[in-house]
Design an enzyme around this catalytic site. Sequence first.
Site, short mmCIF file in Angstrom:
data_model
loop_
_atom_site.label_atom_id
_atom_site.label_comp_id
_atom_site.label_asym_id
_atom_site.label_seq_id
_atom_site.Cartn_x
_atom_site.Cartn_y
_atom_site.Cartn_z
N TYR A 136 151.86 165.97 61.53
CA TYR A 136 151.99 167.44 61.55
C TYR A 136 151.79 167.93 62.98
O TYR A 136 150.96 168.80 63.24
CB TYR A 136 150.96 168.10 60.62
CG TYR A 136 150.83 167.45 59.27
CD1 TYR A 136 151.63 167.85 58.21
CD2 TYR A 136 149.92 166.41 59.05
CE1 TYR A 136 151.51 167.25 56.97
CE2 TYR A 136 149.81 165.81 57.81
CZ TYR A 136 150.61 166.23 56.77
OH TYR A 136 150.48 165.63 55.55
N CYS A 194 143.01 173.87 58.73
CA CYS A 194 142.92 175.33 58.72
C CYS A 194 142.53 175.83 57.33
O CYS A 194 142.52 177.02 57.07
CB CYS A 194 144.23 175.96 59.18
SG CYS A 194 145.64 175.44 58.21
N CYS A 218 146.50 196.86 68.75
CA CYS A 218 145.65 196.01 67.90
C CYS A 218 144.59 195.37 68.77
O CYS A 218 144.88 194.80 69.82
CB CYS A 218 146.53 194.94 67.26
SG CYS A 218 145.58 193.64 66.46
N ASP A 267 146.87 167.34 61.28
CA ASP A 267 146.65 168.79 61.40
C ASP A 267 147.60 169.49 60.44
O ASP A 267 148.54 170.16 60.85
CB ASP A 267 146.89 169.22 62.86
CG ASP A 267 146.61 170.68 63.09
OD1 ASP A 267 146.10 171.36 62.17
OD2 ASP A 267 146.88 171.18 64.21
N GLN A 299 149.72 177.69 69.00
CA GLN A 299 148.41 178.19 68.55
C GLN A 299 148.15 179.58 69.13
O GLN A 299 148.40 179.79 70.31
CB GLN A 299 147.32 177.22 69.01
CG GLN A 299 147.41 175.86 68.35
CD GLN A 299 146.76 175.84 66.97
OE1 GLN A 299 146.10 176.79 66.57
NE2 GLN A 299 146.96 174.74 66.27
N CYS A 311 142.71 192.15 59.44
CA CYS A 311 141.31 191.71 59.57
C CYS A 311 140.59 191.96 58.26
O CYS A 311 140.79 192.98 57.63
CB CYS A 311 140.60 192.50 60.66
SG CYS A 311 141.25 192.22 62.30
N GLU A 336 156.69 165.62 62.73
CA GLU A 336 156.69 167.05 62.40
C GLU A 336 157.98 167.35 61.66
O GLU A 336 159.03 166.79 61.96
CB GLU A 336 156.58 167.83 63.72
CG GLU A 336 157.09 169.25 63.71
CD GLU A 336 156.30 170.17 62.81
OE1 GLU A 336 155.06 170.13 62.83
OE2 GLU A 336 156.94 170.94 62.06
N CYS A 361 144.53 198.29 57.37
CA CYS A 361 145.42 197.24 57.85
C CYS A 361 145.07 195.93 57.15
O CYS A 361 143.94 195.67 56.81
CB CYS A 361 145.25 197.11 59.36
SG CYS A 361 146.01 195.66 60.07
N1 SAH Z 1 149.25 170.25 65.51
C1 SAH Z 1 150.10 171.36 65.84
C2 SAH Z 1 150.67 172.12 64.62
C3 SAH Z 1 149.80 172.25 63.42
S1 SAH Z 1 150.43 173.38 62.20
C4 SAH Z 1 149.36 172.30 66.76
O1 SAH Z 1 148.16 172.23 66.89
O2 SAH Z 1 150.00 173.13 67.40
C5 SAH Z 1 151.03 172.31 60.96
C6 SAH Z 1 152.43 171.78 61.22
O3 SAH Z 1 152.80 170.94 60.14
C7 SAH Z 1 153.50 172.83 61.32
O4 SAH Z 1 154.15 172.69 62.56
C8 SAH Z 1 154.45 172.52 60.15
O5 SAH Z 1 155.81 172.74 60.46
C9 SAH Z 1 154.21 171.06 59.94
N2 SAH Z 1 154.49 170.50 58.60
C10 SAH Z 1 154.39 171.11 57.39
N3 SAH Z 1 154.60 170.25 56.39
C11 SAH Z 1 154.85 169.04 56.97
C12 SAH Z 1 155.13 167.73 56.45
N4 SAH Z 1 155.21 167.52 55.15
N5 SAH Z 1 155.31 166.74 57.34
C13 SAH Z 1 155.24 166.96 58.68
N6 SAH Z 1 154.97 168.17 59.21
C14 SAH Z 1 154.79 169.20 58.37
#
Ligand code: SAH
Length: 459
Positions: free
Chosen positions: A317, A415, A163, A388, A288, A80, A338, A77
């Site tokens: 983000y 991440c 899974c 983020d 998440q 992982c 976002e 798979c």
């Molecule tokens: N902070 C949130 C999501 C983080 S994931 C949480 O913890 O749940 C990163 C996010 O950035 C995603 O939702 C994605 O759609 C957004 N994203 C990607 N490129 C972007 C950009 N250029 N400007 C704003 N948001 C963006």
Amino acid sequence: MKKNDQFEVTIEDMSSEGLGIGRRDGFVWFIKDTVVGDHVLAAATKVKKTYGFARLVRVLTVSPDRVEPPCPIARRCGGCQLQELSYPAQLRFKSEKVYNNLLRIGEVEEDVLRRAFEPIIGMEHPLRYRNKAQFPIARDRDGNIIAGFYAGRTHSVIRCEDCLLGVQENKRILEIILTWIKTYGIEPYHEESGRGIVRHVLIRKGFASGELMVCLVINQDKLPHQEELVRAFQEAGDIRLRSLNYNINKERSNVIMGRELVNVFGPGYIEDSIGSVRFRISPLSFYQVNPVQTAEMYGAALEFADLHGTENVWDLYCGIGTISLFMSQRARHVYGVEIIPEAIEDARQNAELNGISNAEFYVGAAEEVLPEWYAKHPEERIDVVCVDPPRKGCDERALDTIVSMAPERLVYVSCDSATLARDVKYLRAHGYELKRVRPVDNFPMTVHVETVALLTRTK
Ligand code: SAH
């Protein structure tokens, strides 16, 4: 050395994709299914000038960090990559990866890094942590209808109805759905021909609320025999669904979800909470996947933000506003941005659901919205910026604007520690210092790791 040649090598390191790395005669080998400390017999599969890929033939000396993978299909798979590495060794691997990226790519001096770096937060129980699962439905070679996962880098589905990263209920839910599919002769989707009906089953569970949601992704406008499916769940009795939906995806692509969602029963969403904030989650929302570790991650972000109720905060983000809403309870005002409009709709609804009125959300790219906002509000003091971003990290225009806005503290949730390191290098060259780094293991058994970093203004 040429393809299929066999050789012995000791695994000294692991790549960021989880392949074992061994060196021999000035040559670097990448070998799947091996772990640091193994001495193995391998067979070359691809040979380049200075490096090559090989497959494991046999482990000759077993690494002290090698364990029996808990899942029987771990090797086949694609999900992982680290199941054969003991969990403490996985945590070491991830922590070192973050450290080394900051050292090498970020060019952070060792004394600064050592002072800032905190132990990785691992899980007490590193299995069954995912609140979301997506199973493709297909026919296997013998024509049996199965649910499972794609084999690494392929489109063939391996049967797997339980899974080990997912919740226990998944198995029972798939049983009910597969029985319904077989009883009513509903054809699974067939990728090559584009024919067939059921493509994927998406299951989500709110860990705090216990609520379960199922969404079938289908290749046509109407779900056949939907009353019978509802009845199958009711008669089974052991699975209490809060919501059943289907999603229409008629595209010949490997994107799982289409845009259109139809509610079969229940409200069309489930609710869950992280800490004291409630969230409404629809099948299309980003949320998440590891709620236990997400709480740890947001806890670190909140601690690093050091809010006392008087601060103005930007959350770039922001997704469905999870971090924004978390922080709004301790800040004067929070702005979120976002790029996905539906996520911002969710963020606004979630603010309302929690009676939060000091969070404001913008749709658009962070690197466009933030400079525009700043041009219009040059006088407004911003104390904390939280970012983020997706794996590619922050756009330099966003970083530039942050530097001009001069917040005292910048909390970076990442991440991908390689792009984090690149952005840290930029920020350190522009008046910020790296003060704290805390890796969080949100994805045990995989190579992924989250990092929360604090940078503070030095001038
Ligand atoms: N902070 C949130 C999501 C983080 S994931 C949480 O913890 O749940 C990163 C996010 O950035 C995603 O939702 C994605 O759609 C957004 N994203 C990607 N490129 C972007 C950009 N250029 N400007 C704003 N948001 C963006």
